[in-house]
Design an enzyme around this catalytic site. Structure first.
Site, PDB file in Angstrom:
ATOM      1  CB  SER A 140      -0.871   0.014   1.262  1.00  0.00           C
ATOM      2  OG  SER A 140      -1.318   1.335   1.504  1.00  0.00           O
TER       3      SER A 140
ATOM      4  CG  HIS B 271      -3.880  -1.421  -1.692  1.00  0.00           C
ATOM      5  ND1 HIS B 271      -5.041  -2.132  -1.945  1.00  0.00           N
ATOM      6  CD2 HIS B 271      -4.198  -0.546  -0.699  1.00  0.00           C
ATOM      7  CE1 HIS B 271      -6.004  -1.721  -1.134  1.00  0.00           C
ATOM      8  NE2 HIS B 271      -5.520  -0.752  -0.362  1.00  0.00           N
TER       9      HIS B 271
ATOM     10  CG  ASP C 215      -4.913   2.698   0.791  1.00  0.00           C
ATOM     11  OD1 ASP C 215      -5.891   1.935   0.645  1.00  0.00           O
ATOM     12  OD2 ASP C 215      -3.843   2.345   1.288  1.00  0.00           O
TER      13      ASP C 215
ATOM     14  CG  MET D 235      -8.054   7.511   2.261  1.00  0.00           C
ATOM     15  SD  MET D 235      -7.227   7.484   3.848  1.00  0.00           S
ATOM     16  CE  MET D 235      -6.447   5.866   3.805  1.00  0.00           C
TER      17      MET D 235
ATOM     18  CG  HIS E 207      -9.108   0.533  -0.583  1.00  0.00           C
ATOM     19  ND1 HIS E 207      -8.507   0.350   0.649  1.00  0.00           N
ATOM     20  CD2 HIS E 207     -10.451   0.505  -0.345  1.00  0.00           C
ATOM     21  CE1 HIS E 207      -9.436   0.219   1.586  1.00  0.00           C
ATOM     22  NE2 HIS E 207     -10.624   0.316   1.010  1.00  0.00           N
TER      23      HIS E 207
ATOM     24  CG  MET F 223     -11.085   3.652   1.949  1.00  0.00           C
ATOM     25  SD  MET F 223      -9.530   3.574   2.845  1.00  0.00           S
ATOM     26  CE  MET F 223      -8.378   3.640   1.475  1.00  0.00           C
TER      27      MET F 223
ATOM     28  CG  MET G 294     -11.661  -2.224   5.160  1.00  0.00           C
ATOM     29  SD  MET G 294     -10.144  -1.898   4.230  1.00  0.00           S
ATOM     30  CE  MET G 294      -9.129  -1.044   5.441  1.00  0.00           C
TER      31      MET G 294
ATOM     32  CG  ASP H   5      -6.122  -2.485   3.186  1.00  0.00           C
ATOM     33  OD1 ASP H   5      -5.041  -2.236   3.734  1.00  0.00           O
ATOM     34  OD2 ASP H   5      -6.729  -1.660   2.460  1.00  0.00           O
TER      35      ASP H   5
HETATM   36  C1  DX5 Z   1      -6.171   1.900   5.517  1.00  0.00           C
HETATM   37  C2  DX5 Z   1      -5.682   1.540   4.144  1.00  0.00           C
HETATM   38  C3  DX5 Z   1      -4.603   0.520   4.115  1.00  0.00           C
HETATM   39  C4  DX5 Z   1      -3.345   0.887   4.853  1.00  0.00           C
HETATM   40  C5  DX5 Z   1      -2.623  -0.344   5.276  1.00  0.00           C
HETATM   41  O1  DX5 Z   1      -7.324   2.644   5.422  1.00  0.00           O
HETATM   42  O2  DX5 Z   1      -6.757   1.042   3.359  1.00  0.00           O
HETATM   43  O3  DX5 Z   1      -4.307   0.126   2.781  1.00  0.00           O
HETATM   44  O4  DX5 Z   1      -2.503   1.682   4.106  1.00  0.00           O
HETATM   45  O5  DX5 Z   1      -1.471   0.020   5.983  1.00  0.00           O
HETATM   46  P1  DX5 Z   1      -0.813  -0.899   7.097  1.00  0.00           P
HETATM   47  O6  DX5 Z   1      -0.340  -2.142   6.420  1.00  0.00           O
HETATM   48  O7  DX5 Z   1       0.312  -0.064   7.608  1.00  0.00           O
HETATM   49  O8  DX5 Z   1      -1.863  -1.188   8.130  1.00  0.00           O
HETATM   50 ZN    ZN Z   2      -6.348   0.095   1.385  1.00  0.00          ZN
END
Ligand code: DX5
Ligand code: ZN
Length: 225
Positions: free
Chosen positions: A9, A34, A36, A38, A67, A69, A138, A176
């Site tokens: 990620s 991956h 993220d 947000m 991903h 969010m 999650m 994740d």
């Molecule tokens: C959290 C993200 C994850 C996060 C995982 O909302 O969706 O992808 O980056 O990071 P680690 O592996 O550090 O928990």
């Molecule tokens: Zn993620």
């Protein structure tokens, strides 16, 4: 046997050196990148949008798994696909029409996936299992990297895996949040086969060794050999 896949990620990377970070992950044996996304509304954090994905896409030949969010993914999926996303995950807890959003993602030639936050039960994804290539469970509350793995999500992973098998579907289960050497086998033993990892991989002294170890631990623990 199902391939165990590792998805770093980039939330945990040094964005100032993103090209190097992506190249390092690819050389070290990662399978998927991956990303993220947000929006500061669906989760209390803001990351990046489609223009950034477009810019960084050229630094990796690995599939980009986005991903989302965000509250209204249907308004943005086309932008992310045009920017180079290979798969897009939307949350069942978002405000968009789930069926319509999944159809739009697939119409545009991209793989579609659904994700559930910790409080959403396994059964919530059952209606979508024949419409997706992956389910993301999650294992932390979404929003931030570096949180602790929620082991109590394992029965949910198991339930979803059992339902996928019962129906004979080819759907991957991704986990994740808090995935690392101490937690990956637990997730694999319950049926996960794609492992997102941020902190554990980007802070590893030897990334290639870490990925190799992750894959070995997952393969060893996975229920089907
Ligand atoms: C959290 C993200 C994850 C996060 C995982 O909302 O969706 O992808 O980056 O990071 P680690 O592996 O550090 O928990
Ligand atoms: Zn993620």
């Amino acid at each position: 046997m199902k391939k165990m896949q590792i998805a770093p990620s980039i939330l945990s990377c040094d964005y100032g050196k993103i090209a190097e970070e992506l190249e390092k992950m690819e050389k070290s044996g990662a399978d998927i990148i991956h990303v993220d996304v947000m929006d500061g509304h669906f989760v209390p954090n803001i990351t990046l949008g489609a223009p950034v994905v477009k810019c960084i896409r050229k630094y990796s030949s690995l599939p980009f798994d986005v991903h989302l969010m965000i509250t209204d993914p249907i308004d943005y999926v086309e932008d992310f696909i045009n920017a180079g996303a290979d798969s897009i995950t939307i949350h069942l807890e978002c405000d968009s029409d789930i069926e319509k959003t999944l159809s739009l993602i697939k119409e545009k030639g991209c793989k579609a996936a659904v994700s559930v936050k910790p409080k959403t039960p396994a059964e919530a994804v059952f209606d979508y299992l024949d419409k997706v290539s992956m389910v993301l469970v999650m294992t932390v509350e979404p929003g931030f990297g570096g949180q602790s793995f929620m082991e109590d999500m394992m029965p949910k992973v198991k339930k979803i895996k059992e339902e996928i098998d019962r129906r004979g579907l080819d759907v991957s289960i991704q986990v994740d949040g808090g995935i690392g050497e101490k937690t990956i086998a637990k997730a694999a033993s319950n049926g996960a086969d794609i492992f997102v990892s941020g902190n554990a991989l980007f802070k590893a002294e030897n990334t290639a060794e870490a990925i190799k170890t992750f894959k070995a631990l997952a393969a060893e623990a996975y229920p089907e050999k």
